[in-house]
Design a protein around this motif. Structure first.
Motif, PDB file in Angstrom:
ATOM      1  N   ALA A  17       0.834  -1.206   0.000  1.00  0.00           N
ATOM      2  CA  ALA A  17       0.000   0.000   0.000  1.00  0.00           C
ATOM      3  C   ALA A  17       0.868   1.254   0.000  1.00  0.00           C
ATOM      4  CB  ALA A  17      -0.944  -0.002   1.203  1.00  0.00           C
ATOM      5  N   CYS A  18       1.940   1.228   0.777  1.00  0.00           N
ATOM      6  CA  CYS A  18       2.867   2.375   0.802  1.00  0.00           C
ATOM      7  C   CYS A  18       3.495   2.586  -0.569  1.00  0.00           C
ATOM      8  CB  CYS A  18       3.949   2.164   1.852  1.00  0.00           C
ATOM      9  SG  CYS A  18       3.338   2.133   3.547  1.00  0.00           S
ATOM     10  N   GLN A  19       3.847   1.487  -1.222  1.00  0.00           N
ATOM     11  CA  GLN A  19       4.445   1.590  -2.560  1.00  0.00           C
ATOM     12  C   GLN A  19       3.455   2.176  -3.556  1.00  0.00           C
ATOM     13  OE1 GLN A  19       7.792   0.797  -3.052  1.00  0.00           O
ATOM     14  NE2 GLN A  19       7.397   1.986  -4.910  1.00  0.00           N
ATOM     15  N   VAL A  20       2.176   1.794  -3.421  1.00  0.00           N
ATOM     16  CA  VAL A  20       1.143   2.362  -4.296  1.00  0.00           C
ATOM     17  C   VAL A  20       1.076   3.872  -4.124  1.00  0.00           C
ATOM     18  CG1 VAL A  20      -1.360   2.520  -4.660  1.00  0.00           C
ATOM     19  CG2 VAL A  20      -0.274   0.289  -4.499  1.00  0.00           C
ATOM     20  N   LEU A  21       1.076   4.340  -2.876  1.00  0.00           N
ATOM     21  CA  LEU A  21       1.030   5.787  -2.622  1.00  0.00           C
ATOM     22  C   LEU A  21       2.235   6.489  -3.236  1.00  0.00           C
ATOM     23  CD1 LEU A  21      -0.080   5.976   1.130  1.00  0.00           C
ATOM     24  CD2 LEU A  21      -1.468   6.512  -0.881  1.00  0.00           C
ATOM     25  N   ASN A  22       3.421   5.935  -3.001  1.00  0.00           N
ATOM     26  CA  ASN A  22       4.638   6.568  -3.513  1.00  0.00           C
ATOM     27  C   ASN A  22       4.679   6.568  -5.042  1.00  0.00           C
ATOM     28  OD1 ASN A  22       5.736   7.184  -0.969  1.00  0.00           O
ATOM     29  ND2 ASN A  22       6.604   5.140  -0.767  1.00  0.00           N
ATOM     30  N   ASP A  23       4.290   5.442  -5.645  1.00  0.00           N
ATOM     31  CA  ASP A  23       4.294   5.362  -7.114  1.00  0.00           C
ATOM     32  C   ASP A  23       3.275   6.319  -7.715  1.00  0.00           C
ATOM     33  OD1 ASP A  23       6.263   3.463  -7.048  1.00  0.00           O
ATOM     34  OD2 ASP A  23       4.936   1.761  -7.447  1.00  0.00           O
ATOM     35  N   TRP A  24       2.100   6.390  -7.087  1.00  0.00           N
ATOM     36  CA  TRP A  24       1.058   7.289  -7.605  1.00  0.00           C
ATOM     37  C   TRP A  24       1.527   8.742  -7.528  1.00  0.00           C
ATOM     38  CZ3 TRP A  24      -1.862  11.237  -5.352  1.00  0.00           C
ATOM     39  CH2 TRP A  24      -2.948  11.683  -6.100  1.00  0.00           C
ATOM     40  N   ASN A  99       9.269  13.648   0.360  1.00  0.00           N
ATOM     41  CA  ASN A  99      10.443  13.727   1.219  1.00  0.00           C
ATOM     42  C   ASN A  99      10.221  12.775   2.396  1.00  0.00           C
ATOM     43  OD1 ASN A  99      12.354  14.397   3.164  1.00  0.00           O
ATOM     44  ND2 ASN A  99      12.223  16.592   2.776  1.00  0.00           N
ATOM     45  N   GLN A 100      10.983  11.684   2.444  1.00  0.00           N
ATOM     46  CA  GLN A 100      10.770  10.662   3.469  1.00  0.00           C
ATOM     47  C   GLN A 100      11.675  10.839   4.678  1.00  0.00           C
ATOM     48  OE1 GLN A 100      10.608   6.737   1.650  1.00  0.00           O
ATOM     49  NE2 GLN A 100       9.647   7.589  -0.174  1.00  0.00           N
ATOM     50  N   ASP A 101      12.237  12.021   4.825  1.00  0.00           N
ATOM     51  CA  ASP A 101      13.104  12.325   5.964  1.00  0.00           C
ATOM     52  C   ASP A 101      12.238  12.813   7.126  1.00  0.00           C
ATOM     53  OD1 ASP A 101      15.215  12.858   7.618  1.00  0.00           O
ATOM     54  OD2 ASP A 101      15.795  14.723   6.625  1.00  0.00           O
ATOM     55  N   GLY A 102      11.845  11.910   7.998  1.00  0.00           N
ATOM     56  CA  GLY A 102      10.991  12.252   9.137  1.00  0.00           C
ATOM     57  C   GLY A 102       9.520  12.141   8.793  1.00  0.00           C
ATOM     58  N   SER A 103       8.686  12.183   9.821  1.00  0.00           N
ATOM     59  CA  SER A 103       7.239  12.117   9.615  1.00  0.00           C
ATOM     60  C   SER A 103       6.716  13.463   9.137  1.00  0.00           C
ATOM     61  CB  SER A 103       6.530  11.717  10.909  1.00  0.00           C
ATOM     62  OG  SER A 103       6.556  12.802  11.831  1.00  0.00           O
ATOM     63  N   ASN A 152       6.456  13.987   3.574  1.00  0.00           N
ATOM     64  CA  ASN A 152       6.436  12.532   3.599  1.00  0.00           C
ATOM     65  C   ASN A 152       5.034  12.068   3.201  1.00  0.00           C
ATOM     66  OD1 ASN A 152       6.210   9.786   4.410  1.00  0.00           O
ATOM     67  ND2 ASN A 152       7.899  10.064   5.847  1.00  0.00           N
ATOM     68  N   VAL A 153       4.896  11.543   2.002  1.00  0.00           N
ATOM     69  CA  VAL A 153       3.586  11.212   1.433  1.00  0.00           C
ATOM     70  C   VAL A 153       2.866  10.137   2.237  1.00  0.00           C
ATOM     71  CG1 VAL A 153       2.485  10.158  -0.587  1.00  0.00           C
ATOM     72  CG2 VAL A 153       4.165  11.984  -0.895  1.00  0.00           C
ATOM     73  N   VAL A 154       3.562   9.063   2.607  1.00  0.00           N
ATOM     74  CA  VAL A 154       2.916   7.981   3.358  1.00  0.00           C
ATOM     75  C   VAL A 154       2.516   8.445   4.749  1.00  0.00           C
ATOM     76  CG1 VAL A 154       3.251   5.688   4.374  1.00  0.00           C
ATOM     77  CG2 VAL A 154       4.031   6.146   2.037  1.00  0.00           C
ATOM     78  N   SER A 155       3.381   9.192   5.408  1.00  0.00           N
ATOM     79  CA  SER A 155       3.068   9.709   6.746  1.00  0.00           C
ATOM     80  C   SER A 155       1.867  10.653   6.703  1.00  0.00           C
ATOM     81  CB  SER A 155       4.290  10.428   7.328  1.00  0.00           C
ATOM     82  OG  SER A 155       3.986  10.991   8.577  1.00  0.00           O
ATOM     83  N   LEU A 156       1.813  11.499   5.681  1.00  0.00           N
ATOM     84  CA  LEU A 156       0.670  12.389   5.505  1.00  0.00           C
ATOM     85  C   LEU A 156      -0.611  11.585   5.326  1.00  0.00           C
ATOM     86  CD1 LEU A 156      -0.659  15.177   4.926  1.00  0.00           C
ATOM     87  CD2 LEU A 156       0.008  14.846   2.528  1.00  0.00           C
ATOM     88  N   ALA A 157      -0.571  10.573   4.471  1.00  0.00           N
ATOM     89  CA  ALA A 157      -1.747   9.728   4.236  1.00  0.00           C
ATOM     90  C   ALA A 157      -2.184   9.039   5.519  1.00  0.00           C
ATOM     91  CB  ALA A 157      -1.446   8.688   3.158  1.00  0.00           C
TER      92      ALA A 157
END
Length: 199
Positions: A17-24, A99-103, A152-157
């Motif tokens: 699911a995280c990969q889907v968010l990042n790829d999208w 940007n995946q550096d931190g939440s 951070n896209v995943v953290s935001l989601a």
């Protein structure tokens, strides 16, 4: 993970699911990506989503439907609420990069030009949002303040989906999560304060 650890996702735990968010999100930067047999113009999706009114106009865009379809393959239906996804897509398209550096909340407390990216007053207003519309507009403002640094896209989601779970629970008079560190306001506040120098 300890009961008071806020560093791990609560909704987006699955790597797929995280990969889907990042790829999208990555696809929003491109004009000619191919997914299966179809050609994707991510820049058009981004433009459509930025112009669309939250939430209903968001839900009829191609970008929203593509993300929903991809996430449906990796997440339980109970975790993938359409309104939460609409809020995420309405907000994240204003980010300049992933940007995946931190939440996400930590990133709001990081200093930019000697000042916190999001001041304590603005952050408190973000936490005080009571409706999805209020949260949407305040998150967009916060993301724009991050500028070229991105978020951070995943953290935001994860934060948005958790906030929406809590909002629905209040609307239905259900009890909230007993562990305060599993509540979004506590998680965001804890993470923001980790990055904000104490005076």
């Amino acid at each position: 993970m300890s009961r008071n650890d806020t560093s791990q996702a609560l909704i987006f735990r699955d790597k797929a699911a995280c990969q889907v968010l990042n790829d999208w999100f990555d696809s929003l930067q491109e004009r000619g990506r191919y997914d299966s047999a179809s050609r994707i113009n991510g820049r058009v999706w981004r433009a459509q989503l930025r112009r669309a009114e939250f939430p209903h106009s968001i839900m009829v865009t191609d970008g929203y439907h593509h993300l929903a379809h991809q996430l449906n393959r990796t997440m339980q239906p109970k975790d993938l609420h359409p309104l939460a996804l609409a809020l995420f897509t309405a907000v994240v398209v204003h980010a300049s990069k992933n940007n995946q550096d931190g939440s996400f909340a930590q990133q709001l407390g990081v200093k930019i030009n000697d000042r916190e990216c999001l001041s304590r007053l603005r952050f408190d207003r973000l936490l005080a949002a009571r409706t999805p519309d209020e949260l949407c507009s305040r998150l967009i403002r916060a993301i724009k303040l991050r500028g070229e640094l991105g978020v951070n896209v995943v953290s935001l989601a994860d934060g948005i989906f958790l906030w929406m779970q809590e909002w629905f629970a209040r609307q239905e008079n259900r009890e909230l999560e007993a562990n305060p560190f599993h509540r979004n306001s506590v998680r965001w506040a804890s993470e923001y304060l980790l990055s904000t120098p104490q005076k």
